[in-house]
Design a protein around this motif. Structure first.
Motif, PDB file in Angstrom:
ATOM      1  N   ASN A  92      39.638  40.422  47.859  1.00  0.00           N
ATOM      2  CA  ASN A  92      39.047  41.076  46.692  1.00  0.00           C
ATOM      3  C   ASN A  92      39.431  42.545  46.569  1.00  0.00           C
ATOM      4  N   GLY A 147      41.544  44.900  44.889  1.00  0.00           N
ATOM      5  CA  GLY A 147      42.392  44.983  43.704  1.00  0.00           C
ATOM      6  C   GLY A 147      43.608  45.865  43.884  1.00  0.00           C
ATOM      7  N   ARG A 202      45.679  38.161  39.357  1.00  0.00           N
ATOM      8  CA  ARG A 202      44.586  38.338  40.315  1.00  0.00           C
ATOM      9  C   ARG A 202      44.049  39.763  40.256  1.00  0.00           C
ATOM     10  N   LYS A 262      41.620  40.401  37.370  1.00  0.00           N
ATOM     11  CA  LYS A 262      40.266  39.894  37.617  1.00  0.00           C
ATOM     12  C   LYS A 262      39.456  40.866  38.472  1.00  0.00           C
ATOM     13  N   LEU A 263      40.137  41.632  39.312  1.00  0.00           N
ATOM     14  CA  LEU A 263      39.446  42.528  40.238  1.00  0.00           C
ATOM     15  C   LEU A 263      39.293  43.952  39.716  1.00  0.00           C
TER      16      LEU A 263
END
Length: 179
Positions: A91, A93, A118, A121-122
């Motif tokens: 998680n 980022g 990805r 999303k973070l």
């Protein structure tokens, strides 16, 4: 025998006297500064983060090493370290953004697209995100997509010199197309 007991009693008294604490102090020591304490620069501690306030990621060391490799233009090494960081802290980022940027530099756009997805999303729609995606499209030769992302970054951070430089780079790319 009495002499041995007397010597032992004296030694015990000396040892126990060394174990006594100062009852007048009564302060439990922590790493937290007291109100009114100052730093070595004369500033108050008010507003400074203490150890308990700092967020730690297992990937911090890998990210720091990866950034050094990226600055040295060792994009393969940097990518491997950013990948390690994403495995340590899925998680994080910043680690995903770094992995995407490294993948762009070695022209592995399939990997960079997954890493950017990805990262979005973070970290969300930040100027850094749009700027990096725009640069990715610029490297691919997709100038319209690059422009779209650079403009989104510019809307979010109009005074960012990196975004302004990338817009100039894009305009020079359009003017100097080699066929």
């Amino acid at each position: 025998m009495r002499r041995v007991i007397a010597v032992a009693a004296c030694l015990l008294t000396v040892v126990l006297a060394g174990c006594q604490t100062d009852a007048t102090d009564g302060v439990i020591r922590t790493n937290e500064p007291s109100k009114g304490d100052v730093t070595s620069f004369g500033d108050a501690f008010d507003g400074l983060k203490t150890v308990s306030d700092v967020e730690y990621h297992a990937s911090d060391q890998a990210v720091a090493e990866a950034k050094n490799q990226f600055r040295a233009e060792n994009y393969g090494n940097a990518g491997a370290l950013f990948f390690k960081a994403t495995q340590l802290s899925p998680n994080d980022g910043n680690a995903w953004m770094g992995l995407a940027a490294c993948s762009d530099r070695i022209h592995r756009f399939d990997l960079s697209d997954r890493a950017y997805a990805r990262a979005f999303k973070l970290v969300g729609p930040t100027p850094e995100y749009y700027n990096n995606v725009g640069y990715s499209y610029l490297l691919r030769g997709k100038l319209q997509d690059a422009r779209s992302n650079f403009l989104k970054a510019y809307e979010l951070a109009p005074n960012d010199p990196t975004v302004a430089n990338n817009l100039k780079l894009l305009s020079s790319s359009v003017q100097n197309i080699e066929r």
